[in-house]
Write a protein that holds these residues in place. Structure first.
Motif, PDB file in Angstrom:
ATOM      1  N   ILE A 130       0.822  -1.286  -0.081  1.00 20.37           N
ATOM      2  CA  ILE A 130      -0.295  -0.744   0.118  1.00 20.37           C
ATOM      3  C   ILE A 130       1.158   1.167  -0.004  1.00 20.37           C
ATOM      4  O   ILE A 130       0.505   1.947  -1.196  1.00 20.37           O
ATOM      5  CB  ILE A 130      -0.803  -0.088   0.949  1.00 20.37           C
ATOM      6  N   GLU A 131       1.618   1.079   0.383  1.00 20.91           N
ATOM      7  CA  GLU A 131       3.047   2.751   0.830  1.00 20.91           C
ATOM      8  C   GLU A 131       3.179   2.299  -0.582  1.00 20.91           C
ATOM      9  O   GLU A 131       3.371   3.685  -1.041  1.00 20.91           O
ATOM     10  CB  GLU A 131       3.991   2.134   1.821  1.00 20.91           C
ATOM     11  N   THR A 181       0.754   3.701  -2.747  1.00 13.60           N
ATOM     12  CA  THR A 181       0.522   5.157  -2.710  1.00 13.60           C
ATOM     13  C   THR A 181       1.927   6.321  -3.001  1.00 13.60           C
ATOM     14  O   THR A 181       1.362   7.344  -3.904  1.00 13.60           O
ATOM     15  CB  THR A 181       0.210   5.541  -0.965  1.00 13.60           C
ATOM     16  N   ALA A 207      -4.562   2.463  -0.891  1.00 15.57           N
ATOM     17  CA  ALA A 207      -3.779   3.080  -2.096  1.00 15.57           C
ATOM     18  C   ALA A 207      -4.220   5.081  -2.197  1.00 15.57           C
ATOM     19  O   ALA A 207      -3.846   5.963  -2.542  1.00 15.57           O
ATOM     20  CB  ALA A 207      -2.678   3.032  -2.846  1.00 15.57           C
ATOM     21  N   ALA A 245      -5.110   6.448   0.986  1.00 13.21           N
ATOM     22  CA  ALA A 245      -4.386   7.286   1.651  1.00 13.21           C
ATOM     23  C   ALA A 245      -3.288   8.129   0.601  1.00 13.21           C
ATOM     24  O   ALA A 245      -2.590   9.277   0.661  1.00 13.21           O
ATOM     25  CB  ALA A 245      -3.242   5.922   1.905  1.00 13.21           C
ATOM     26  N   SER A 246      -4.079   7.987  -0.385  1.00 14.37           N
ATOM     27  CA  SER A 246      -3.435   9.337  -1.465  1.00 14.37           C
ATOM     28  C   SER A 246      -3.642  10.626  -1.594  1.00 14.37           C
ATOM     29  O   SER A 246      -4.893  10.697  -1.009  1.00 14.37           O
ATOM     30  CB  SER A 246      -2.950   8.534  -3.296  1.00 14.37           C
TER      31      SER A 246
END
Length: 173
Positions: free
Chosen positions: A10-11, A14, A61, A64-65
């Motif tokens: 996910i990091e 993102t 992601a 989170a963006s």
């Protein structure tokens, strides 16, 4: 996949979403290995990064963006491949060219410099989008056009005036 692995994916996604201004989501399910390899080669030649992603991880992601992906998370169903490109219309051109020989990939949606396109019916519109370089070339051409017209008019006008003066001077004699 462990929680740590998922959070790392996910990091990474993102970060890629943050770094990219042109993102395409496509469905390549059902392509055999040889066809998928040809698609990956076509993407590589066009400067496109192609990756298959899990929908849930991509949705997280996108959340989170800092970008607003609008309706794009709603198309995250079934098999999803993500294409990152520097040029806005390059993935659309690759998809369109590839579909001359195959039914897939199908365009699910695209995020082009903050504009959102959803559905395979948007493919032709995306192909027609001009890249930054094409737009700059058009602007330069437009800016040069009046200058060229003025110069050519002056050149042709100069010879016409010189011709008139010469004709008039010959008449007086």
């Amino acid at each position: 996949m462990t929680r740590e692995e998922k959070s790392k994916v996910i990091e990474d996604l993102t970060a890629q979403l943050a770094d990219s201004t042109n993102i395409y989501l496509a469905d390549i399910a059902g392509l055999d290995a040889g066809t998928t390899t040809r698609l990956r080669r076509a993407c590589f030649k066009a400067g496109i990064r192609l990756a298959v992603v899990k929908n849930t991880l991509l949705a997280k992601a996108m959340e989170a963006s800092e970008k607003d992906f609008g309706e794009l998370p709603s198309v995250l169903k079934g098999n999803t491949s993500i294409m990152f490109s520097e040029t806005g219309n390059a993935p659309a051109k690759v998809i369109k060219e590839f579909r001359k020989k195959s039914e897939k990939p199908l365009l699910k949606g695209a995020f082009i410099e903050e504009a959102i396109y959803v559905g395979d019916n948007q493919l032709d519109a995306l192909v027609d989008i001009k890249s930054r370089e094409e737009l700059i070339g058009d602007i330069v051409g437009l800016l040069q056009s009046p200058a060229k017209n003025v110069i050519s008019a002056l050149k042709s006008g100069g010879s016409t005036i010189a011709g008139l003066v010469k004709t008039l001077s010959e008449r007086e004699e």
